[in-house]
Design a protein around this motif. Sequence first.
Motif, short mmCIF file in Angstrom:
data_model
loop_
_atom_site.label_atom_id
_atom_site.label_comp_id
_atom_site.label_asym_id
_atom_site.label_seq_id
_atom_site.Cartn_x
_atom_site.Cartn_y
_atom_site.Cartn_z
N VAL A 20 0.85 -1.19 0.00
CA VAL A 20 0.00 0.00 0.00
C VAL A 20 0.88 1.24 0.00
N ASP A 21 0.66 2.11 -0.98
CA ASP A 21 1.32 3.42 -1.04
C ASP A 21 0.28 4.47 -0.72
N MET A 22 0.60 5.35 0.25
CA MET A 22 -0.35 6.38 0.66
C MET A 22 0.23 7.76 0.40
N TYR A 23 -0.57 8.61 -0.22
CA TYR A 23 -0.21 10.00 -0.42
C TYR A 23 -1.21 10.83 0.37
N THR A 24 -0.74 11.43 1.49
CA THR A 24 -1.62 12.18 2.37
C THR A 24 -1.08 13.58 2.60
N SER A 25 -1.95 14.47 3.04
CA SER A 25 -1.53 15.84 3.34
C SER A 25 -1.04 15.97 4.78
N ASP A 26 -1.37 15.01 5.64
CA ASP A 26 -0.97 15.03 7.04
C ASP A 26 0.08 13.95 7.30
N ALA A 27 0.95 14.22 8.25
CA ALA A 27 1.97 13.23 8.59
C ALA A 27 1.38 12.13 9.48
N ALA A 28 0.50 12.51 10.42
CA ALA A 28 -0.08 11.55 11.36
C ALA A 28 -1.47 11.13 10.87
N VAL A 29 -1.55 9.94 10.29
CA VAL A 29 -2.83 9.45 9.78
C VAL A 29 -3.29 8.19 10.51
N GLU A 30 -2.59 7.82 11.57
CA GLU A 30 -2.96 6.63 12.32
C GLU A 30 -4.32 6.80 12.98
N LYS A 31 -5.15 5.78 12.89
CA LYS A 31 -6.46 5.72 13.56
C LYS A 31 -7.35 6.92 13.20
N ARG A 32 -7.32 7.31 11.95
CA ARG A 32 -8.17 8.41 11.48
C ARG A 32 -8.89 7.96 10.22
N LEU A 33 -10.09 8.48 10.04
CA LEU A 33 -10.84 8.22 8.83
C LEU A 33 -10.35 9.18 7.75
N LEU A 34 -9.92 8.64 6.62
CA LEU A 34 -9.40 9.46 5.53
C LEU A 34 -10.33 9.37 4.33
#
Length: 115
Positions: A20-34
Amino acid sequence: MATNKNPKTPIYRRVKDICVDMYTSDAAVEKRLLHGKVFLNSDKGEILFAQNAPRGPRSVEIGRTLHSRYVRRPDGAYTVTFRCMGNEKNLRELLLAEVREIATMIKADVERRAI
């Protein structure tokens, strides 16, 4: 791919050994709904997830009258939306009174924001 004969029951497919490759705007994405888009490539065994861009500033409702709704837009301008029936009694007088009330409330909002 299997077809769903009963639309009330969804089809599930288990995928194993996927990168899985993730491109996110936030550094901390653990346990969050994206919210975003996912691209599944079964041939290469990978999933690409791209998070949606964050939403910008939103309009704020300032108030309502019997026939209207007025909001402050993100650029600081005000928008008024009127709705009425053409056969209402004393429509002209009612709308004129509401316009005065709207102008008063917008002025109060401008003063409240200046403080």
